[in-house]
Design an enzyme around this catalytic site. Structure first.
Site, PDB file in Angstrom:
ATOM      1  N   VAL A 193       6.358  -8.228 -10.125  1.00 14.74           N
ATOM      2  CA  VAL A 193       5.444  -7.081  -9.996  1.00 14.74           C
ATOM      3  C   VAL A 193       4.760  -6.871 -11.349  1.00 14.74           C
ATOM      4  CG1 VAL A 193       5.273  -4.624  -9.442  1.00 14.74           C
ATOM      5  CG2 VAL A 193       6.974  -6.043  -8.268  1.00 14.74           C
ATOM      6  N   GLU A 221       0.847  -1.190   0.000  1.00 14.22           N
ATOM      7  CA  GLU A 221       0.000   0.000   0.000  1.00 14.22           C
ATOM      8  C   GLU A 221       0.882   1.238   0.000  1.00 14.22           C
ATOM      9  OE1 GLU A 221      -4.012  -0.647   2.298  1.00 14.22           O
ATOM     10  OE2 GLU A 221      -2.790   0.837   3.340  1.00 14.22           O
ATOM     11  N   MET A 275      10.664  -3.159  -5.870  1.00 11.19           N
ATOM     12  CA  MET A 275      10.370  -4.594  -5.732  1.00 11.19           C
ATOM     13  C   MET A 275      10.672  -5.313  -7.049  1.00 11.19           C
ATOM     14  SD  MET A 275       7.123  -5.005  -3.176  1.00 11.19           S
ATOM     15  CE  MET A 275       5.906  -4.052  -4.034  1.00 11.19           C
ATOM     16  N   ILE A 319      11.269  -9.434  -7.555  1.00  7.98           N
ATOM     17  CA  ILE A 319       9.899  -9.789  -7.144  1.00  7.98           C
ATOM     18  C   ILE A 319       9.018  -9.639  -8.377  1.00  7.98           C
ATOM     19  CG2 ILE A 319       7.970  -9.036  -5.669  1.00  7.98           C
ATOM     20  CD1 ILE A 319      10.157  -8.148  -3.614  1.00  7.98           C
ATOM     21  N   HIS A 352      -6.969   3.711   4.793  1.00  4.75           N
ATOM     22  CA  HIS A 352      -6.228   3.255   5.968  1.00  4.75           C
ATOM     23  C   HIS A 352      -5.392   4.373   6.574  1.00  4.75           C
ATOM     24  CE1 HIS A 352      -6.372  -1.168   4.502  1.00  4.75           C
ATOM     25  NE2 HIS A 352      -7.389  -0.868   5.273  1.00  4.75           N
ATOM     26  N   ALA A 399      14.257  -5.945  -7.481  1.00  5.02           N
ATOM     27  CA  ALA A 399      14.823  -6.999  -6.623  1.00  5.02           C
ATOM     28  C   ALA A 399      14.459  -8.399  -7.112  1.00  5.02           C
ATOM     29  CB  ALA A 399      14.323  -6.809  -5.200  1.00  5.02           C
TER      30      ALA A 399
END
Ligand code: ACO
Ligand code: LMR
Length: 621
Positions: A297, A229, A290, A295, A271, A293
């Site tokens: 996405v 988020e 991300m 990941i 939030h 790295a």
């Protein structure tokens, strides 16, 4: 390393029957033997039990006033589901952290001050405990255990394949997006092995990385999906762990809130933690880091399902994920009330009520709301209330006034009469008001106060047959039946019962006709000629005049016979005399008289030695 399993049980803090029942429905769906809730803490109620369903069977879950008591009674329970309000959620968690048996604590409340939330997170970490939340819907280990409302309704859980284990681990902040993601995963893969929403606060009790590292060590989890988020730096911890090789399993991630870039100023999303204070906290920056790295996405959120499917298929092709077989799931019985509301079931009623109804905003007596008849300006008197509830009719004034006159007339006749005497004796024996009243009422019967039905029946019957009064008296004599409504212990021609005179006068003045009274008085002439106390007594005059009243009100003979048969005439005496009995009981209580014992010189003792009827030869047996 798994968060929960099929044996996990929780203490549910704050009784929330709907959420608890959902958990138990889930248990049933998963074929658990024990309910996932071992105890409920509800400080406002004394310790007891509450009923819930496991399938169609009812189970009792114990209720305690304190966490301490629940923990002591259930030392094997490792999870606390803290459903306390934001005002007490901190104290409840703080206390729960003291108990070594509680290893995982979930907090639903939103709005716990951030400094308190940080303190709880730190303390939990130091003790090696897991805090999920605050502001969290909780977590699920499909096929084993779920907290509260996570996953939504049972049909949603089934659609999202959350009722049995799959192969991915999921971490989100939001409970709503967790459900959305569960849906996407179920459409593209074999489902989830574990999932949780850590809550939307800026300082959650546990972060993405805590759970991802745990999932890395959980052999049931083959790949992980994270929904990050905008705001905060927690996603960089994942980047670091992946870069350092601490996480080797494939991670798919997307950081929500890329839309924030299209605004000129910083946006606060739903939030508390969802607001970027610096560039590095933006969703865009975090997605980029991300991706860099290694990941997985996606290009946009819309591409997330494709990425998930691709990773799943690769792992499947490599044999890391095995085929799962879909087992049949038990049907959760629908709650009767829900099924009835939707017209799926119907039920025969056990009772019929035709006089009053309390289901609306206000109770009604035969269609009249209480407020329309209770206060003086409504013009309704107690007699009107009686006719509504006993006869479902409004009677004309003269009839209502007659009924009220009867009630006032029979309200009391001193302490010596059998019913009042019994009530007084009972009160002096220390019994309560209701018991003493009932004792008096039980005395009402064919000889005392309860001859009204009989009087109405016999006199009405005789007149209907056009029987001569003399013949009627003789016929009753022949069968040795005392005529109900005739005779009195103390009243007589020379000592007339003025209550009777008063009721007769009322009837002559107000009733259109009094044919049964006239007949009864002809009978009285004959009985009093025999014995002066064989007068038409108060029961008798009420019985015949009630019949005259109904005839004047055009009730049919069948209706009147039904009233006599059900005993409504004696009820006028019961209602009236209850007033007197209560008076006598109150009198005794106030006077505080000792236990009554009848004087022995008032009893004729006539006791003879009992005859031995056993034959001598049987004496030994
Ligand atoms: N019908 C015909 N004859 C009667 C009646 C009657 N209702 N009541 C008494 N008798 C006769 C008896 O047969 C007896 O006759 P006998 O001398 O030829 O043998 C004589 O009168 C005396 O009878 P007891 O039972 O001694 O009369 P007592 O005065 O003690 O009884 C009582 C009073 C119990 C009220 C009686 O008259 C009776 O049973 N009446 C019918 C029931 C009734 O109406 N009860 C309500 C009374 S009012 C009230 O409780 C609020
Ligand atoms: C009463 O009303 O209780 C009386 O008529 C009965 C009685 O014995 O006097």
């Amino acid at each position: 390393m798994t968060l929960f399993n099929r044996e996990t049980q929780a203490i549910f803090w704050n009784n929330n029957p709907k959420a608890i029942q959902r958990m138990l429905d889930y248990d049933y769906l998963c074929g658990r033997d024990t309910p996932s809730i071992s105890a409920i803490v509800q400080p406002s109620k004394p310790s007891s039990f509450q009923k819930f369903f496991m399938g169609a069977k009812e189970v009792l879950i114990p209720l305690y006033t304190s966490t301490q008591e629940a923990v002591e009674k259930h030392p094997d329970t490792a999870v606390l589901l803290n459903f306390a309000s934001f005002r007490s959620a901190y104290d409840v968690t703080k206390e729960a952290l003291k108990f070594p048996s509680l290893k995982t604590l979930m907090i639903t409340a939103e709005g716990i001050p951030e400094r308190f939330a940080r303190e709880l997170a730190l303390e939990a970490k130091n003790q090696g405990k897991v805090v999920i939340g605050p502001a969290s819907v909780g977590a699920i280990t499909p096929g084993g255990f779920k907290t509260g409302n996570v996953g939504g309704t049972i049909s949603n859980i089934l659609n999202a394949k959350l009722h049995r284990p799959g192969s991915c681990g999921v971490v989100t902040k939001s409970g709503g997006l967790f459900n959305e993601l569960a849906n996407i995963i179920s459409l593209r893969t074999d489902g989830m092995a574990e999932g949780l929403a850590i809550g939307g606060d800026r300082f959650p009790g546990s972060s993405y990385i805590d759970h991802l590292l745990r999932m890395e060590n959980n052999p049931a989890i083959k790949y992980m999906i994270v929904l990050g988020e905008v705001g905060g730096l927690a996603e960089y911890e994942i980047v670091e762990a992946v870069t350092k090789g601490l996480i080797k399993k494939p991670v798919i991630a997307w950081c929500i809130g890329t839309v924030a870039n299209h605004f000129n100023q910083s946006i606060q999303f739903g939030h508390a933690g969802a607001s970027a204070k610096k560039d590095i906290e933006t969703a865009e920056a975090k997605n980029k880091a991300m991706r860099k790295a290694g990941i997985h996405v996606p290009k946009t959120f819309n591409h997330l399902p494709e990425v998930i499917e691709a990773i799943y298929k690769d792992l499947h092709a490599e044999g890391i994920i095995q085929e799962t077989s879909e087992e049949e799931v038990p049907n959760i019985p629908e709650d009767y009330k829900t099924a009835q509301k939707t017209g799926k079931v119907r039920k025969a009623t056990n009772f019929i009520c035709t006089i009053s109804d309390d289901r609306g905003e206000e109770a009604v007596y035969a269609g009249y709301p209480i407020s329309s008849l209770a206060t003086p300006e409504t013009g309704f008197s107690i007699g009107d209330v009686l006719t509504l509830l006993w006869f479902k009719k409004r009677f004309p004034r003269w009839a209502v006034e007659f009924i009220e006159t009867v009630i006032k007339t029979v309200a009391d006749h001193g302490p010596a009469v059998s019913g009042a005497h019994n009530s007084r004796v009972t009160a002096r024996a220390g019994k309560d008001l209701v018991s003493s009243l009932v004792t008096g009422l039980l005395t009402i019967g064919p000889k005392f106060g309860g001859a009204i039905d009989g009087a109405a029946k016999y006199f009405k019957n005789a007149l209907s047959k056009e029987q001569d009064p003399k013949e009627f008296v003789e016929e009753m004599k022949k069968t040795n039946t005392p005529i109900p409504g005739i005779g009195h212990r103390v009243k007589s021609i020379r000592n007339p019962d003025l209550r009777v005179s008063c009721l007769k006068r009322f009837a002559y003045d107000s009733f259109p006709s009094t044919s049964l009274l006239d007949y009864a008085l002809r009978v009285e002439q004959i009985t009093t000629a025999k014995k002066e106390n064989l007068i038409l007594n108060v029961d008798g005059v009420i019985g015949v005049l009630m019949v005259d009243m109904w005839r004047n009100l055009n009730y049919s003979e069948d209706d009147i016979n039904e009233f006599i048969d059900v005993g409504v005439l004696n009820a006028f005496f019961v209602i009236g005399r209850s007033i007197g009995f209560v008076g006598h009981i109150l009198d005794e209580k106030r006077l505080n008289m000792p236990l009554y014992r009848h004087q022995t010189d008032d009893i004729l003792y006539d006791i003879k030695k009992a005859e031995n009827i056993i034959p001598e030869h049987l004496n030994d047996f």
